[in-house]
Enzyme design. Sequence first.
Site, short mmCIF file in Angstrom:
data_model
loop_
_atom_site.label_atom_id
_atom_site.label_comp_id
_atom_site.label_asym_id
_atom_site.label_seq_id
_atom_site.Cartn_x
_atom_site.Cartn_y
_atom_site.Cartn_z
N HIS A 12 -0.69 4.36 -0.47
CA HIS A 12 -1.60 5.41 0.01
C HIS A 12 -1.51 6.72 -0.78
CE1 HIS A 12 -2.50 3.29 4.02
NE2 HIS A 12 -3.65 3.52 3.46
N GLU A 36 -0.06 -0.33 -4.59
CA GLU A 36 -1.38 0.31 -4.60
C GLU A 36 -1.27 1.82 -4.46
OE1 GLU A 36 -4.12 -1.58 -2.00
OE2 GLU A 36 -5.24 0.27 -1.61
N HIS A 63 -12.09 -2.41 -2.68
CA HIS A 63 -11.64 -1.81 -1.42
C HIS A 63 -12.72 -2.04 -0.37
CE1 HIS A 63 -11.23 1.93 1.18
NE2 HIS A 63 -10.01 1.43 1.23
N GLU A 83 0.85 -1.20 0.00
CA GLU A 83 0.00 0.00 0.00
C GLU A 83 0.88 1.25 0.00
OE1 GLU A 83 -2.54 2.26 -0.27
OE2 GLU A 83 -3.89 1.04 0.96
N GLU A 103 -9.69 3.27 -5.08
CA GLU A 103 -10.59 3.40 -3.92
C GLU A 103 -11.10 4.82 -3.74
OE1 GLU A 103 -7.47 2.25 -1.03
OE2 GLU A 103 -8.17 3.96 0.13
#
Length: 392
Positions: free
Chosen positions: A192, A216, A292, A190, A242
């Site tokens: 973010h 991600e 998600h 991740e 997401e």
Amino acid sequence: MKIVDVKTYVLGTPWRNITCVEVLTDEGVSGFGEVRMVNRTEALKGYLSEAVPNHVLGHDPMRIEDLTQRMYRNDYGRAGEVSMSALSAIEIACWDIMGKVLNKPVYQLLGGAVRDRIKAYANGWYTVERTPEEFHRAARRVVEKGYQALKLDPFGAGFYELERAEKHKAVALVEAVRDAIGPEAELLIEMHGRFNPATAIEMARLLEPFEPSWIEEPVPPENLAALKKVANRVSIPVATGERIHARHEFREIFELQAADIIQPDITQMGGLMEAKKLAAWAESYYVLVAPHNVGGPISTAAALHFAASTPNFKIQEHFNDFADSWVKTAAPGNPEVVDGYFALPQGPGLGVRFDPDVAREHPQERIFFNLYAENWHLRQAQQPAKGDESCK
Ligand SMILES: O=C(O)[C@H](O)[C@@H](O)[C@@H](O)[C@H](O)CO
């Protein structure tokens, strides 16, 4: 059949508030929907108080497409996170109602099962100090629980760039996690949405030896040409989506071929029907879908009905084994992961309901979540980061 009321309950935990809606009908059947907002729970409640009387009350809950068109188009304001979350919660509740009326699990109404079990990945398991030893121990607990996939954000505070020491720390954390979970389990990274392309590319290359299944949101979500630049220059699959709340806004990702996996949040981009339409569109670009899901049992159940019936589904995110025990007990019928997989969800409807008494025991918390603060992950272990007043 007509919708006569929509009730809203908020289940609080120290790091997330889960909003549950119950759509009630004049025939006594009711359905549940749910969404977890980051820093926007009050905004969602405010929007629902305007949208429900205007768009929802009096409508037939079995006319789902018509209801969502009405909420989307007639609203005139452009679709955003708050309005699409409200729409999604109502939409999912209507599928729950339809399944109950027809006495079928929702996935059968969405085309029927294309698989017999649904692979899960664990999130929220890393609520420990950010050291390789602690992450190793925590990751062992995940595989010991049967999971065959997990996700982590190994990066500390910072935006766009990382200090060299932080880069090395991230590599050490991922190395420890790979060692803990063994060569077969999937490791998902991740980012973010915090890096500029150069840093994302550099970090992906540094982490490549640990064979992540995806990186991600390597860059912030607004500039898809920057995402494509990353995708072109790394050899790890790229996942994103997401923070996209309207199906049409995925178009450029497909046209640019900027991602290998999309991660729509079914509770924030229009609900189950919309997710099915998006998945069909993604499939024509050979793009996989990994929804998600930072929600509780109802959000998870909705995702499972999607997963059961969607050919290009990849894997399902799940937080609830590593956080706030009362989130599970709030929902009789809560779907469980066994040996790394969910069973096909049961019906009728979503197969899970919400117990408002648990929300009364655990009311909405005053949370302001700051994801890019040092030690944000400790918030998920109910330990407010010292000196970070923005967290609580
Ligand atoms: O992919 C995901 O699950 C999310 O990005 C997740 O990691 C965080 O956003 C979560 O909300 C932190 O509380």
